[in-house]
Write a protein that holds these residues in place. Structure first.
Motif, short mmCIF file in Angstrom:
data_model
loop_
_atom_site.label_atom_id
_atom_site.label_comp_id
_atom_site.label_asym_id
_atom_site.label_seq_id
_atom_site.Cartn_x
_atom_site.Cartn_y
_atom_site.Cartn_z
N THR A 1 0.83 -1.19 0.00
CA THR A 1 0.00 0.00 0.00
C THR A 1 0.88 1.25 0.00
O THR A 1 1.89 1.32 0.69
N GLU A 2 0.46 2.26 -0.78
CA GLU A 2 1.25 3.49 -0.88
C GLU A 2 1.34 4.21 0.46
O GLU A 2 2.40 4.69 0.85
N LEU A 3 0.20 4.34 1.14
CA LEU A 3 0.15 5.14 2.37
C LEU A 3 -0.83 4.52 3.35
O LEU A 3 -1.93 4.12 2.96
N VAL A 4 -0.42 4.46 4.60
CA VAL A 4 -1.32 4.05 5.68
C VAL A 4 -1.34 5.14 6.74
O VAL A 4 -0.28 5.57 7.22
N VAL A 5 -2.53 5.61 7.05
CA VAL A 5 -2.72 6.53 8.17
C VAL A 5 -3.04 5.65 9.37
O VAL A 5 -4.07 5.00 9.43
N ARG A 6 -2.14 5.64 10.33
CA ARG A 6 -2.11 4.58 11.34
C ARG A 6 -2.70 5.02 12.68
O ARG A 6 -2.29 6.02 13.27
N GLY A 7 -3.70 4.25 13.14
CA GLY A 7 -4.08 4.25 14.55
C GLY A 7 -4.91 5.41 15.05
O GLY A 7 -4.97 5.65 16.26
N GLY A 8 -5.59 6.14 14.17
CA GLY A 8 -6.43 7.24 14.63
C GLY A 8 -7.86 6.80 14.89
O GLY A 8 -8.25 5.65 14.62
N THR A 9 -8.66 7.71 15.45
CA THR A 9 -10.09 7.46 15.63
C THR A 9 -10.81 7.95 14.39
O THR A 9 -10.92 9.16 14.15
N VAL A 10 -11.28 7.03 13.59
CA VAL A 10 -11.96 7.35 12.33
C VAL A 10 -13.41 7.71 12.63
O VAL A 10 -14.11 6.99 13.36
N VAL A 11 -13.87 8.82 12.07
CA VAL A 11 -15.23 9.29 12.31
C VAL A 11 -16.02 9.24 11.02
O VAL A 11 -15.62 9.82 10.00
N ASP B 1 -6.95 1.94 11.04
CA ASP B 1 -5.99 2.45 10.08
C ASP B 1 -6.74 2.74 8.78
O ASP B 1 -7.77 2.13 8.49
N VAL B 2 -6.19 3.65 7.98
CA VAL B 2 -6.77 3.97 6.67
C VAL B 2 -5.69 3.74 5.63
O VAL B 2 -4.63 4.38 5.66
N ALA B 3 -5.95 2.82 4.70
CA ALA B 3 -5.01 2.53 3.62
C ALA B 3 -5.41 3.32 2.38
O ALA B 3 -6.60 3.41 2.04
N ILE B 4 -4.40 3.85 1.69
CA ILE B 4 -4.64 4.74 0.54
C ILE B 4 -3.73 4.34 -0.62
O ILE B 4 -2.52 4.19 -0.45
N ASP B 5 -4.33 4.19 -1.79
CA ASP B 5 -3.58 3.94 -3.02
C ASP B 5 -4.15 4.82 -4.12
O ASP B 5 -5.38 4.89 -4.30
N GLU B 6 -3.27 5.49 -4.86
CA GLU B 6 -3.66 6.31 -6.00
C GLU B 6 -4.77 7.30 -5.64
O GLU B 6 -5.70 7.54 -6.41
N GLY B 7 -4.66 7.86 -4.43
CA GLY B 7 -5.59 8.89 -4.00
C GLY B 7 -6.90 8.40 -3.45
O GLY B 7 -7.73 9.22 -3.00
N ARG B 8 -7.14 7.10 -3.46
CA ARG B 8 -8.40 6.54 -2.99
C ARG B 8 -8.18 5.68 -1.74
O ARG B 8 -7.11 5.10 -1.54
N ILE B 9 -9.20 5.60 -0.91
CA ILE B 9 -9.17 4.75 0.27
C ILE B 9 -9.40 3.31 -0.16
O ILE B 9 -10.40 3.01 -0.84
N PRO C 1 -1.72 -4.03 7.19
CA PRO C 1 -0.29 -4.20 6.90
C PRO C 1 0.39 -2.86 6.64
O PRO C 1 -0.27 -1.86 6.31
N GLY C 2 1.70 -2.84 6.76
CA GLY C 2 2.46 -1.61 6.60
C GLY C 2 2.38 -1.06 5.19
O GLY C 2 2.16 -1.79 4.21
N GLY C 3 2.56 0.25 5.07
CA GLY C 3 2.57 0.89 3.77
C GLY C 3 3.95 1.39 3.41
O GLY C 3 4.85 1.44 4.25
N ALA C 4 4.12 1.78 2.16
CA ALA C 4 5.38 2.37 1.74
C ALA C 4 5.68 3.63 2.54
O ALA C 4 6.83 3.94 2.84
N ARG C 5 4.62 4.38 2.86
CA ARG C 5 4.72 5.52 3.77
C ARG C 5 3.62 5.39 4.81
O ARG C 5 2.56 4.80 4.54
#
Length: 452
Positions: free
Chosen positions: A2-12, A21-29, A37-41
């Motif tokens: 995955t390009e980006l993972v926003v890790r461990g926040g409270t998602v509303v 966690d929120v995983a993001i690829d090519e600008g989309r969730i 799993p871990g992301g590149a960033r």
């Protein structure tokens, strides 16, 4: 990976809040779940609240033609600093106003060059431009805006009832909503003429010239026209509990009507306007404590659909005049919408974070037919605001990203600091700095708008 993972926040979301966690690829969730799993960033969001990026449906960035008032470059940066990822720009006070397809093309090109946030464009309704509405619709306007009172700009005159009726018919045919500034021109002009003739030009006189009944009467007329024509009606910047009540009556009578208020009507009263002066001048004006209390009650009951900034700045020299009627109106507050709802809403009135997510993102996306926007959900654009709810700050002029650092919120204490804003997966604001590398893009309707 995955390009980006926003890790461990409270998602509303509008339904609930949960650690994930929120995983993001090519600008989309691509995923929202704990323990991804871990992301590149990765962005460490532990201890932070992850809200959907704000969709501010009511701003005046005044580009092209009046960028010395704001411009999308500074305006979009201010939006991002306040947790925003998408704005709807009004057809005025840009010059030329967006009342035809050629003007639309000019504005779209200008904003594509300068905005770091995504955007949509309102088209204008003025006497004589009904034939321009269909071409504007074909170009992708989000809806049409009309003034029932003087806009302050001769090139954007107010719409009489016949103009509004005809435009609503055409808008209904096109499947596009009509937003109205609802104040009675007749009542305002009569009150203003009487006061000025008596030499009464102060702040309290201005307040007297635009009474709550002028708002209520105009909402009633707009609601009747919407019910008759089948138009989707949106009442912008409702300033009073009485105005909300009248809009709800119109809904009972068959109007497809939605209700917007602004943070300044929730935060300030007419007494604040007398104390602050020109930075707090707006139309409709700030109301008394009773009307503000009624407005909060309506918001807490779920009767208000959206909170938008109505960010409407002007150069400082236009905010000074001994005759308060001649001071240019408009409150600059695009950075403070979320701050007001987190402080006076969530902290002081118990407004749920889920409700804030709906008011500032999910509802606008749904009402205006924006697919892939407004919610933290798989498949949607990764528009996120990472907020530290425990942090407290006092707003200082030097913190503002808008062109003119003039705001009635300066000196006020707020709870909840935006640590980062993501637009389609790119961090465009982080730790007090603009970090955007890419540009915003125009967002068009992907589906029919829904009834309220």
């Amino acid at each position: 990976m995955t390009e980006l993972v926003v890790r461990g926040g409270t998602v509303v979301t509008p339904e609930n809040a949960f650690l994930a966690d929120v995983a993001i690829d090519e600008g989309r969730i691509t995923d929202v779940a704990p323990g991804l799993p871990g992301g590149a960033r990765e962005i460490d969001a532990r201890g932070l609240t992850i809200l959907p990026g704000i969709i501010d449906i009511h701003v005046h960035f005044n580009e092209p033609g009046r960028t010395e008032w704001e411009g999308a470059a500074s305006g979009s940066r201010a939006l991002a600093a306040g947790g925003g990822a998408l704005f709807f720009d009004m057809p005025l006070n840009s010059s030329p106003c967006t009342v035809g397809p050629a003007e639309f093309d000019l504005k779209r090109a200008a904003l594509e060059r300068s905005s770091i946030a995504d955007f949509a464009l309102w088209g204008g309704i003025v006497p004589g431009n009904r034939a321009a509405l269909a071409p504007l619709g074909a170009r992708g306007v989000i809806g049409f805006k009309a003034f029932m009172a003087d806009s302050g700009l001769p090139e954007f005159p107010c719409s009489d009832d016949q103009t509004l009726h005809d435009a609503m018919h055409e808008s209904a045919r096109l499947g596009l909503p009509v937003a109205v500034h609802a104040e009675s021109e007749d009542l305002i002009q009569a009150s203003t003429a009487r006061l000025l003739a008596a030499g009464q030009t102060g702040i309290r006189d201005f307040l007297e010239s635009r009474p709550v009944r002028a708002e209520v009467e105009a909402i009633r007329r707009a609601g009747l026209l919407a019910a008759e024509t089948g138009a989707r009606l949106h009442i912008v910047h409702v300033s009073s509990g009485s105005g909300v009540a009248e809009a709800l009556e119109a809904r009972k009578l068959g109007a497809d009507i939605s209700i917007e208020t602004c943070p300044h009507y929730l935060f300030f009263t007419d007494e604040d306007m007398e104390r602050i002066g020109a930075p707090a001048k707006c139309a409709p004006p700030l109301r008394d404590r009773h009307e503000r209390q009624a407005l909060w009650a309506a918001l807490l009951r779920g009767e208000i659909d959206v909170v938008a900034s109505d960010h409407s700045p002007a150069p400082p020299e236009m905010k000074h005049d001994a005759n308060f009627f001649r001071v240019w109106g408009g409150i600059a507050g695009v950075e403070s919408t979320l701050a007001v709802l987190l402080t006076q809403g969530h902290r002081d009135h118990g407004l749920a974070l889920t409700r804030i997510a709906a008011l500032l993102a999910a509802w606008p996306a749904q009402r205006f037919g924006l697919a892939n926007k407004g919610r933290i959900a798989v498949g949607n654009d990764a528009d996120l605001a990472l907020v530290d709810l425990a942090a407290v700050y006092t707003l200082e002029a030097g913190q503002l990203f808008q062109r003119h650092r003039l705001s009635p919120y300066i000196g006020r204490e707020f709870r909840g600091v935006v640590r980062a804003t993501l637009r389609r997966g790119e961090t465009i604001f982080a730790d007090g700095k603009i970090t955007a590398q890419g540009a915003g893009k125009m967002i068009v309707r992907k589906q029919s708008a829904v009834s309220t």
